[in-house]
Write an enzyme that holds these catalytic residues in place. Structure first.
Site: not given
Length: 541
Positions: A229, A359, A453
């Protein structure tokens, strides 16, 4: 596995003094004491501890810095500095509420905040070099450029990865948000570096690794930087920084290929000017920002960012809006990532890049309890008369599609960003690129988390048992973690992630689009979702 077992057997035979190579003979998991795990660094000696045969050091200062100033070497000390607990994290807005179901999976550790946060942590199998020097993996945490820390998630613990791969793992804290990226350069040469101090911190951490990591059994000439990220964005940024050249040799970007350009200096300076306006200060009073409370600065920075965002023309706005992040300052960052000079900087750096299948989709509660009619209605708002074709493309790319929510949760943006970064790097480059897609779905909480995510983090670090709330801790999760962590270690060692536990993983190129799908069955597919992505984006990849 046999090599790791041999290391542990040797550790059991070692002598009590850990200033030599191996861990002491003990029947307890933790060994700590005044003569245990003592290492010399440029700044002075540090003392860690040994956990299950792995040398562990936490909170080692790698630099120091005044607010808005570039970092400098840390102060030296005499004697031995105890380094057995994590250092402070950069101040961020305090967390006052969480979503119970989501927090259950993450199990955050928010740490304690202090601006004196430039510290790092080290895990090593031994304190002397092996026959072949140990690769070093330096981890940059997520949270964008505004939040997060090296202690935030249980998956960040480096012990298992160090032990599994006979590597040295380093994790880093650095300055974030306005403390790391407020551009005050228009108010004098004193603040010329203020726009990128958070990235200069990471540069300083790599310089520390270069100078000191051999004392921890690591090879300063074989350093891989990796991050997820925002951490992936930091990796991308360092690949574009001339001053970082030679400090790392391989790069891994996990769900972090969203950074296609750096904020212009002019735009960043507008935020700095708006900050002073919000605080009712004149340019001559800019130095008062160095002593003002973080809480007051943070409140003013939110208002400043909002006002500058509202003043932007449509063509100046990014998908995320203007926020904290690296700035094209002409000093640390002289080029945009798309510039030929930037691409030349990282030409010899192998890249491993990828994302997760869903995600952020699973974070939306509305997606979880939907039926097929509602899912289709939701998609029609985005896809219009292409909705049926889109749903067919989802099923083609992902034959396992079963739930109505599966059509809503598939990620498009992070996946497209990874492909864009891979395409840009792979064209006429001297170093290989390897692409992955993490599609394993967690069974926890009725499968609500899917491959959200951060889901791949426990697998990369081989930390399934530390992250059972996220992964379930089952046999399949452990098997996949073994395959993934070994791939990351192989890449760090040689620049190639292939190993015997995976099918052959070819280097990526834009024509074939070879992608390793990490799931209970790992397989390579060429351009596995190209039709889906091009339909969703409305343009060729």
């Amino acid at each position: 596995m046999q090599f790791s077992k041999t290391l542990l057997w040797l550790a059991a035979l070692a002598t009590p003094l850990l200033t030599t190579a191996q861990a002491p003979k003990t029947t307890t998991p933790v060994v700590a004491g005044k003569d245990v795990a003592v290492v010399s660094t440029e700044s002075g000696k540090v003392r860690g501890y040994v956990h299950n045969g792995t040398y562990t050091f936490k909170g080692i200062p790698y630099a120091k810095a005044e607010r808005f100033m570039a970092p400098t070497k840390p102060d030296t000390w005499t004697g031995v500095r105890s380094s057995t607990t994590y250092g402070p994290v950069c101040p961020i807005d305090p967390t006052t509420t969480v979503n119970d179901e989501i927090e259950f999976s993450f199990q955050h550790n928010w740490g304690y905040m202090n601006e004196n946060c430039l510290s790092l942590n080290v895990w090593s199998p031994q304190l002397t070099a092996a026959k072949a020097p140990r690769p070093v993996l330096v981890w940059f945490h997520g949270g964008g450029f505004s939040a997060g820390s090296s202690v935030e998630l249980p998956s960040y613990d480096g012990e298992n990865l160090a032990k599994k791969g006979d590597v040295v793992v380093v994790t880093v804290n650095h300055r974030l948000n306005l403390l790391g990226f407020l551009d005050l350069s228009s108010f004098g040469d004193k603040y010329k570096n203020s726009a990128n101090t958070g990235m200069l911190d990471l540069l300083a951490s790599l310089q520390w690794v270069k100078q000191n990591i051999a004392q921890f059994g690591g090879d300063p000439n074989n350093v891989t930087i990796f991050g997820q990220s925002g951490g992936g964005g930091k990796v991308t940024t360092l690949m574009n920084a001339p001053s970082a050249k030679g400090l790392f040799h391989k790069a891994i970007v996990q769900s972090g290929s969203y950074l296609s350009s750096f904020t212009s200096r002019a735009l960043a300076q507008k935020v700095g000017a708006a900050m002073l306006d919000e605080l009712k200060l004149q340019p001559s009073q800019v130095d008062s920002l160095q002593t003002m409370s973080y809480e007051r600065l943070s409140a003013a920075s939110k208002r400043a960012l909002r006002k500058v965002n509202e003043s932007l023309k449509p063509e100046e706005r990014s998908g995320f809006g203007l926020g904290w992040g690296p700035v094209l300052d002409g000093l640390f960052l002289p080029y945009q990532p798309s510039d030929a000079a930037a691409r030349e900087l990282a030409k010899t750096i192998p890249l491993l890049v990828g994302s997760t299948k869903t995600e952020f989709g699973p974070f939306n509660p509305a997606n979880r309890e939907t039926d097929l009619n509602n899912a289709k209605a939701s998609l029609q708002k985005r896809m219009g008369d292409k909705t049926d074709a889109y749903m067919a493309a989802v099923r083609k790319a992902y034959p396992e599609t079963a739930k109505a929510s599966d059509y809503l949760d598939v990620d498009i943006n992070f996946r497209a960003g990874a492909i864009r970064q891979a395409n840009q790097k792979a064209v006429a480059d001297a170093a290989p690129v390897y692409m992955y897609l993490f599609s394993w779905a967690s069974p926890v909480n009725d499968g609500m988390y899917k491959s959200m995510h951060c889901m791949e983090l426990p697998f990369v670090f081989d930390n399934i048992s530390r992250c059972e709330e996220m992964t379930g801790g089952g046999k399949e999760a452990h098997l996949l973690a073994d395959r993934m962590s070994r791939a990351w270690v192989a890449f760090a060692r040689t620049g190639n992630p292939n190993h015997k536990g995976l099918p052959n993983w070819p280097a990526y190129n834009p024509q074939t689009g070879a992608t390793m799908l990490f799931d209970n069955t790992c397989q390579v597919k060429n351009n596995p979702d190209k039709e889906l992505l091009e339909l969703a984006l409305g343009k060729p990849l």
